[in-house]
Design an enzyme around this catalytic site. Sequence first.
Site, PDB file in Angstrom:
ATOM      1  N   SER A 191     -57.553  66.986 -59.175  1.00 51.45           N
ATOM      2  CA  SER A 191     -56.936  67.233 -58.213  1.00 51.45           C
ATOM      3  C   SER A 191     -55.460  68.237 -58.838  1.00 51.45           C
ATOM      4  CB  SER A 191     -56.194  66.042 -57.584  1.00 51.45           C
ATOM      5  OG  SER A 191     -54.685  66.130 -57.062  1.00 51.45           O
ATOM      6  N   HIS A 239     -59.412  70.750 -55.861  1.00 49.59           N
ATOM      7  CA  HIS A 239     -59.178  70.075 -54.879  1.00 49.59           C
ATOM      8  C   HIS A 239     -57.441  70.284 -54.713  1.00 49.59           C
ATOM      9  CE1 HIS A 239     -57.852  66.886 -51.935  1.00 49.59           C
ATOM     10  NE2 HIS A 239     -57.074  66.738 -52.650  1.00 49.59           N
ATOM     11  N   ASP A 255     -53.411  70.119 -52.701  1.00 51.06           N
ATOM     12  CA  ASP A 255     -52.370  69.512 -52.482  1.00 51.06           C
ATOM     13  C   ASP A 255     -51.867  70.152 -51.968  1.00 51.06           C
ATOM     14  OD1 ASP A 255     -54.606  66.958 -52.184  1.00 51.06           O
ATOM     15  OD2 ASP A 255     -53.540  66.950 -54.411  1.00 51.06           O
ATOM     16  N   MET A 292     -48.241  70.368 -49.538  1.00 54.25           N
ATOM     17  CA  MET A 292     -47.511  69.099 -48.944  1.00 54.25           C
ATOM     18  C   MET A 292     -45.879  70.532 -48.452  1.00 54.25           C
ATOM     19  SD  MET A 292     -47.403  65.784 -51.213  1.00 54.25           S
ATOM     20  CE  MET A 292     -49.105  65.629 -52.531  1.00 54.25           C
ATOM     21  N   HIS A 341     -56.518  70.216 -49.518  1.00 50.88           N
ATOM     22  CA  HIS A 341     -56.021  69.449 -48.338  1.00 50.88           C
ATOM     23  C   HIS A 341     -54.562  69.988 -47.807  1.00 50.88           C
ATOM     24  CE1 HIS A 341     -55.197  64.657 -49.012  1.00 50.88           C
ATOM     25  NE2 HIS A 341     -54.904  65.169 -47.471  1.00 50.88           N
ATOM     26  N   MET A 388     -51.345  68.755 -46.103  1.00 45.82           N
ATOM     27  CA  MET A 388     -50.859  67.603 -45.776  1.00 45.82           C
ATOM     28  C   MET A 388     -49.836  68.120 -45.114  1.00 45.82           C
ATOM     29  SD  MET A 388     -51.517  65.189 -48.466  1.00 45.82           S
ATOM     30  CE  MET A 388     -52.379  66.873 -49.512  1.00 45.82           C
ATOM     31  N   MET A 412     -58.641  59.101 -47.080  1.00 43.81           N
ATOM     32  CA  MET A 412     -57.545  58.618 -47.729  1.00 43.81           C
ATOM     33  C   MET A 412     -57.571  57.368 -48.600  1.00 43.81           C
ATOM     34  SD  MET A 412     -56.261  61.211 -48.400  1.00 43.81           S
ATOM     35  CE  MET A 412     -54.564  60.952 -49.591  1.00 43.81           C
ATOM     36  N   ASP A 418     -59.616  60.281 -52.069  1.00 45.68           N
ATOM     37  CA  ASP A 418     -58.426  60.528 -52.306  1.00 45.68           C
ATOM     38  C   ASP A 418     -57.629  59.655 -52.499  1.00 45.68           C
ATOM     39  OD1 ASP A 418     -56.620  62.376 -53.777  1.00 45.68           O
ATOM     40  OD2 ASP A 418     -55.921  63.481 -51.865  1.00 45.68           O
TER      41      ASP A 418
END
Length: 245
Positions: free
Chosen positions: A9, A34, A36, A38, A75, A77, A167, A201
């Site tokens: 990540s 990975h 992320d 957000m 990913h 979010m 998760m 994760d």
Amino acid sequence: APQAIIAPSILSADFANLGEDCRRTISQGADWLHVDIMDGHFVPNLTFGPPVVAKIRSHVEKPTESHGKGTFDCHMMIAEPKKWVKEFKNAGCDLYCFHYEAAHSSAAESPETTSELRTSPRELIRYIHDNGMLAGIAIKPTTKIDVLWDVLDSPHDKERPDMVLVMTVEPGFGGQKFMASELPKVEALRQRYPELNIEVDGGLGPGTIDQAADAGANVIVAGSAVFGARDPAEVISLLRSAVNS
Ligand code: DX5
Ligand code: ZN
């Protein structure tokens, strides 16, 4: 179970040297990156968006086959996953992993959400596939595994996810403590779907990988454990052997 896929990540990378950190982690043996994303709304934190993803894409060779080395595992979010599908495809995302809770929440159903953004998990998976990406579906610790049977058992190929992300921390931040309480979800998935890519994760590293691998996870995200290591290549190879043994 399918072979190990190790996905560091980049939330734990050096954001001032993101391109180089991405290139390096792949050269140290990582399979995927990975990424992320957000939005400060679905989770209480902000990271970055499509322009940054497009920039780092040029530092890492594009995968030549589906699930191949260099896959950008995004990913998402974010509260409105449907809205960003095309932009992330254009930025170079290969696997678009949205949260079940976002596609199926009061946010998705609220009056402020315009009808074209309202979507069911099945429709969203189809839409991601129609846009030329692999599709993943993620669940938070408080979400029951049963909500996933509907997509996983869909009779239509295009509505079935290529990966499920379980998760093992509350999403939002790197460096949190691994929640072993989530592993029964992985076991239940592995029992029903021997060939499914199951990603875990949050809090994964040398101290927790054996439990996750025993439960049946094969796609391993690790942020602080890889980027914080003195020898990241060694950690990547340790994670891989735990899954493949
Ligand atoms: C948390 C993110 C994770 C995070 C994992 O919301 O989804 O990908 O970067 O970090 P570690 O491996 O440090 O727990
Ligand atoms: Zn993540």
